[in-house]
Design a protein around this motif. Structure first.
Motif, PDB file in Angstrom:
ATOM      1  N   THR A   1       4.096  -0.759   3.509  1.00 53.74           N
ATOM      2  CA  THR A   1       3.612   0.549   3.080  1.00 53.74           C
ATOM      3  C   THR A   1       4.775   1.370   2.542  1.00 53.74           C
ATOM      4  O   THR A   1       5.912   1.240   3.009  1.00 53.74           O
ATOM      5  CB  THR A   1       2.920   1.318   4.220  1.00 53.74           C
TER       6      THR A   1
ATOM      7  N   ALA B   1      -4.159   0.812   6.896  1.00 53.60           N
ATOM      8  CA  ALA B   1      -5.556   0.728   7.349  1.00 53.60           C
ATOM      9  C   ALA B   1      -6.497   0.291   6.227  1.00 53.60           C
ATOM     10  O   ALA B   1      -7.616  -0.154   6.491  1.00 53.60           O
ATOM     11  CB  ALA B   1      -5.998   2.075   7.914  1.00 53.60           C
ATOM     12  N   ARG B   2      -6.043   0.378   4.992  1.00 53.64           N
ATOM     13  CA  ARG B   2      -6.881  -0.038   3.852  1.00 53.64           C
ATOM     14  C   ARG B   2      -6.907  -1.561   3.668  1.00 53.64           C
ATOM     15  O   ARG B   2      -7.621  -2.060   2.816  1.00 53.64           O
ATOM     16  CB  ARG B   2      -6.408   0.650   2.577  1.00 53.64           C
ATOM     17  N   VAL B   3      -6.141  -2.283   4.462  1.00 58.77           N
ATOM     18  CA  VAL B   3      -6.144  -3.747   4.388  1.00 58.77           C
ATOM     19  C   VAL B   3      -7.160  -4.248   5.417  1.00 58.77           C
ATOM     20  O   VAL B   3      -6.818  -4.755   6.476  1.00 58.77           O
ATOM     21  CB  VAL B   3      -4.736  -4.347   4.618  1.00 58.77           C
ATOM     22  N   ASN B   4      -8.431  -4.098   5.074  1.00 59.01           N
ATOM     23  CA  ASN B   4      -9.516  -4.470   5.980  1.00 59.01           C
ATOM     24  C   ASN B   4      -9.786  -5.971   5.919  1.00 59.01           C
ATOM     25  O   ASN B   4      -9.132  -6.707   5.175  1.00 59.01           O
ATOM     26  CB  ASN B   4     -10.776  -3.663   5.658  1.00 59.01           C
TER      27      ASN B   4
ATOM     28  N   LYS C   1       0.858  -1.187   0.000  1.00 59.00           N
ATOM     29  CA  LYS C   1       0.000   0.000   0.000  1.00 59.00           C
ATOM     30  C   LYS C   1       0.891   1.232   0.000  1.00 59.00           C
ATOM     31  O   LYS C   1       1.974   1.233   0.583  1.00 59.00           O
ATOM     32  CB  LYS C   1      -0.916   0.023   1.233  1.00 59.00           C
TER      33      LYS C   1
ATOM     34  N   LYS D   1     -10.480  -7.408   2.451  1.00 56.73           N
ATOM     35  CA  LYS D   1      -9.252  -7.510   1.669  1.00 56.73           C
ATOM     36  C   LYS D   1      -8.412  -8.694   2.168  1.00 56.73           C
ATOM     37  O   LYS D   1      -7.845  -9.444   1.376  1.00 56.73           O
ATOM     38  CB  LYS D   1      -8.464  -6.197   1.768  1.00 56.73           C
TER      39      LYS D   1
ATOM     40  N   GLU E   1      -2.349  11.806   3.505  1.00 62.16           N
ATOM     41  CA  GLU E   1      -3.246  10.773   2.971  1.00 62.16           C
ATOM     42  C   GLU E   1      -3.578   9.694   3.993  1.00 62.16           C
ATOM     43  O   GLU E   1      -4.326   8.778   3.696  1.00 62.16           O
ATOM     44  CB  GLU E   1      -2.650  10.132   1.716  1.00 62.16           C
TER      45      GLU E   1
ATOM     46  N   PRO F   1      -1.743   4.023   5.057  1.00 59.11           N
ATOM     47  CA  PRO F   1      -2.147   3.118   3.980  1.00 59.11           C
ATOM     48  C   PRO F   1      -2.436   1.695   4.463  1.00 59.11           C
ATOM     49  O   PRO F   1      -3.249   0.993   3.866  1.00 59.11           O
ATOM     50  CB  PRO F   1      -0.962   3.152   3.011  1.00 59.11           C
TER      51      PRO F   1
END
Length: 130
Positions: free
Chosen positions: A104, A65-68, A53, A71, A60, A63
């Motif tokens: 990241t 945290a976008r691996v939920n 990420k 995912k 921004e 990043p």
């Protein structure tokens, strides 16, 4: 630069980072049934599935945290397929030691700054078995 080009650039930097850290990169962009593994690497006998990420400018957020959980499930399902079909890299199949990392990249910094979260999530937390 479009998002595909950005993704390829980040993964190229990430692969180089992993090589410098002593990993062997086995595959990039391994896809199966709507899931994708950004990088599959090996550290010793352990297969490492790496989700990459990035952020391209300050502010921004995190990043990783976008691996939920959703995912993580896709990554796990795709990793199961990889272990099942790549016996050269994973000769022990599902008994092969493996882990799930998140790497990241802060692309706005020179050189690119990485944060490597090893064992970022447990497979048993997502799906108990393949």
């Amino acid at each position: 630069m479009n998002s595909k080009s950005k993704g390829n650039l980040v993964e190229t930097h990430a692969s180089a980072y992993l090589l410098r850290e002593g990993y062997r990169v086995l595959a990039r962009n391994y896809a199966y049934r709507g899931g994708e593994l950004d990088i599959v690497a090996k550290q010793g006998e352990t297969i490492v599935f790496v989700e990459v990420k990035s952020v391209w400018k300050t502010g921004e957020g995190n990043p990783a945290a976008r691996v939920n959980v959703q995912k993580q499930r896709k990554i796990w399902q795709t990793a199961c397929h990889f272990l099942h079909t790549h016996r050269e890299e994973a000769p022990r199949g599902f008994d092969q030691p493996c882990r799930f990392d998140v790497l990241t990249a802060r692309m706005y910094q020179t050189p690119v700054q990485f944060a490597h979260i090893k064992n970022a999530f447990e497979a048993t937390q997502v799906i108990p078995q393949c």
